[in-house]
Design a protein around this motif. Structure first.
Motif, PDB file in Angstrom:
ATOM      1  N   LYS A  57       0.676  -1.152   0.060  1.00 41.73           N
ATOM      2  CA  LYS A  57      -0.069  -0.069  -0.089  1.00 41.73           C
ATOM      3  C   LYS A  57       0.908   1.249   0.016  1.00 41.73           C
ATOM      4  N   PRO A  61      -9.105  -5.179  -3.067  1.00 40.47           N
ATOM      5  CA  PRO A  61      -9.122  -4.008  -3.711  1.00 40.47           C
ATOM      6  C   PRO A  61      -7.825  -3.650  -4.626  1.00 40.47           C
ATOM      7  N   SER A  62      -6.657  -3.931  -3.810  1.00 43.09           N
ATOM      8  CA  SER A  62      -5.274  -3.701  -4.145  1.00 43.09           C
ATOM      9  C   SER A  62      -5.009  -4.016  -5.742  1.00 43.09           C
ATOM     10  N   ASN A  98      -6.900  -4.924  -8.047  1.00 44.31           N
ATOM     11  CA  ASN A  98      -8.088  -4.399  -9.050  1.00 44.31           C
ATOM     12  C   ASN A  98      -7.849  -2.996  -9.184  1.00 44.31           C
ATOM     13  N   LYS A  99      -7.305  -2.085  -8.404  1.00 47.08           N
ATOM     14  CA  LYS A  99      -6.917  -0.598  -8.409  1.00 47.08           C
ATOM     15  C   LYS A  99      -5.668  -0.664  -9.397  1.00 47.08           C
ATOM     16  N   THR A 100      -4.500  -1.614  -8.948  1.00 47.53           N
ATOM     17  CA  THR A 100      -3.531  -1.637  -9.910  1.00 47.53           C
ATOM     18  C   THR A 100      -3.633  -1.923 -11.389  1.00 47.53           C
ATOM     19  N   LYS A 152      -6.368  -1.398 -12.951  1.00 56.57           N
ATOM     20  CA  LYS A 152      -7.056  -0.095 -13.752  1.00 56.57           C
ATOM     21  C   LYS A 152      -6.187   0.686 -14.128  1.00 56.57           C
ATOM     22  N   LYS A 153      -5.354   1.354 -13.077  1.00 56.27           N
ATOM     23  CA  LYS A 153      -4.321   2.342 -13.507  1.00 56.27           C
ATOM     24  C   LYS A 153      -3.318   2.180 -14.353  1.00 56.27           C
TER      25      LYS A 153
END
Length: 178
Positions: free
Chosen positions: A102, A135-136, A138-140, A142-143
């Motif tokens: 994180k 979430p981690s 999935n966020k990565t 997308k970015k």
């Protein structure tokens, strides 16, 4: 303090820490990734499989690992499996050290890992199917510009429990624009 990050193909000596990451992981952490500890293979059989796969040419590999290094020290890995050489593979992302999660390093490590997969395995598509409730990753994804394909329920891997996953895809033509 300067931070140096690098990604390198796994060597034989890297497989033990990879296996330990799972076999010594606490139940809550493994659950958060969608891993069923009861499905983990024994240390001996897991290492034997990795050692047997290691010397194979890329066209025959069933799994391929890269090691994430922070200031020269291994701190995680990424790998692909379900490899169809010249076509597609499925990527996995694992930061071993809880104290550095994180902090945005995962994004940098994944960005450095992906070229190995496309270039070494001549991929047309790279998929990733993280646990939808984690979430981690999935966020990565997308970015990094992966395309969200769908959410669905499945058992995504040999060591996973039945779960909702998000399928993400990075096609080669989109990777080429990086």
């Amino acid at each position: 303090m300067p931070v140096s990050i690098s990604v390198t193909p796994a060597r034989i000596e890297h497989y033990e820490p990879i296996v330990n990451y799972f076999l010594q992981g606490d139940l809550k952490f493994l659950n958060g990734m969608g891993v069923d500890p009861k499905k983990l293979p024994s240390r001996e059989s897991w290492l034997a499989m990795l050692h047997a796969n290691h010397p194979k040419p890329n066209e025959e590999k069933t799994i391929f690992y890269v090691i994430w290094q922070l200031d020269g020290q291994p701190i995680g890995h990424s790998n692909i499996n379900k490899i169809i050489y010249g076509e597609e593979a499925y990527m996995h992302l694992h930061m071993w050290k809880a104290d550095i999660r994180k902090q945005g390093l995962g994004l940098q490590f994944v960005r450095l890992s992906i070229p190995s997969y496309f270039n070494e395995f001549k991929l047309k598509k790279l998929f990733c199917e993280p646990y939808a409730l984690n979430p981690s990753p999935n966020k990565t994804l997308k970015k990094l510009g992966f395309d969200f394909v769908k959410e669905y329920d499945t058992i995504p891997g040999l060591i996973s429990f039945h779960q909702p996953v998000n399928r993400w895809c990075l096609p080669a033509d989109k990777f080429a624009t990086w």
